[in-house]
Design an enzyme around this catalytic site. Sequence first.
Site, mmCIF file in Angstrom:
data_model
loop_
_atom_site.group_PDB
_atom_site.id
_atom_site.type_symbol
_atom_site.label_atom_id
_atom_site.label_comp_id
_atom_site.label_asym_id
_atom_site.label_seq_id
_atom_site.Cartn_x
_atom_site.Cartn_y
_atom_site.Cartn_z
ATOM 1 C CD GLU A 275 94.086 0.208 73.608
ATOM 2 O OE1 GLU A 275 92.958 0.201 74.155
ATOM 3 O OE2 GLU A 275 94.997 -0.551 73.955
ATOM 4 N NE ARG A 278 81.771 5.976 70.962
ATOM 5 C CZ ARG A 278 80.803 5.093 71.268
ATOM 6 N NH1 ARG A 278 79.735 5.024 70.520
ATOM 7 N NH2 ARG A 278 80.906 4.316 72.325
ATOM 8 C CB CYS A 346 58.333 -9.728 66.448
ATOM 9 S SG CYS A 346 57.922 -9.991 64.736
ATOM 10 C CE1 TYR A 375 82.909 -0.500 69.638
ATOM 11 C CE2 TYR A 375 82.595 1.871 69.576
ATOM 12 C CZ TYR A 375 83.366 0.773 69.889
ATOM 13 O OH TYR A 375 84.601 0.962 70.464
#
Length: 421
Positions: A275, A278, A346, A375
């Site tokens: 699986e 990345r 901010c 990601y």
Amino acid sequence: MDHFLYKDGALFAEDVPVSEIAAAVGTPFYVYSTATLLRHFTLFDEALEGVDHLVCYAMKAASNQAILRTLAQAGAGMDVVSGGEYLRAKAAGVPGDRIVFSGVGKTAAEIRLALEGGIRQFNVESEPEMVVLDATAREMGVVAPVTIRINPDVDAKTHAKIATGKSENKFGIPISRAREVYRLAASMPGLEIIGIDVHIGSQLTDLAPFELAYQKVAELTETLRADGHNIRRLDLGGGLGIPYARDNQAPPLPSDYGAMIRKTLGHLGCEIEIEPGRLIAGNAGLMVSEVIYVKSGEGRDFLILDGAMNDLIRPAMYEAYHDIVPVVEPGAGVEKVKFDIVGPVCETGDTFARERLMPPVSAGDLVAFRSAGAYGAVMSSEYNSRPLIPEVLVHNDQFAVIRRRPTFDEMINRDTIPEWL
Ligand code: LLP
């Protein structure tokens, strides 16, 4: 390796100048390379050649349907972790018998969805989940194919937030209790035991923890077979890391990983699933952003970009390193300068890099974050009411917007004001 190279002084995505995409869609945006996605998928597929196997892309890494379809057409299956991912994979054209359902908290509704639409297997993570799966399947008059995710208690030696294989992590069933839990599963008529599942973490840069875990899986396979279970499929999870910093030592290649799998598990005659997320998508994507201001601070200069932590959260969340390069190639011998590279959100956490040495850039210049394909877009949010940024897919000299930027109206009009106001 990827397909984002400088040609004639400008950064290209395959055969398309990145600046051309910026002019068409505005900044910031994500851009993916079809060739890189396919190359990485093929590396895994070839690494397991000769072994009965399926590469199930962990679509949580980058889940745009155009990416899913690109990979599915090349033969990939999908690893999904929610009802939304399941439906997205189906919408992209992935058949149910190539979808595996992972995740520690599948709800009865999600289980029902997958049983209705067709599923290759559920990777079950707990006894209570097993009870719900059994009941749902029986109610529907079907039998659910399952593997049980075991937690091998192995240290993946990766960032604590993405390590999953230690006994203190929330994932899977302790390997010490595996026999008892398989016995329980075998007693449930709504379940059919297919095999074993394991996933120890993400961004692993060494094969040793994988090998340790897979040796434990091999032993467990023999034990469970001796107990009478028909173990015929091993899902080995994802997790192989990528080189984020170009000068870093390179992580093992998919071919090394495949060789290690054959060595530790090949003799069992099981079908193998992996699986990876990345390694397939990470280096297949850039986030491109424009420098809004260069601000001189005390002892440091800030590059203030139009991209922010809500667009790419990895640096803020995991102290992750991403190469940041100018879209116009710096001249040879240009002296690098130090910048703190930040977004406009901010909070101080909205910092991509501190004291980063890079070629000088000025307001209006474009910069690209490398290795942002995995990601990146999937973890983005509208924090600070910043609309989700577009995604673009390149294929040779063509590009297409695969998710457009919502308008401010679309974003704002999702709220509803109660009638008492
Ligand atoms: N299979 C399962 C069950 C997983 O939980 C994961 C990732 C994968 C496969 C894919 O792992 P990969 O090949 O991509 O390493 N957001 C984090 C990464 C979280 C990984 C979660 N699980 C990051 O940006 O680094």
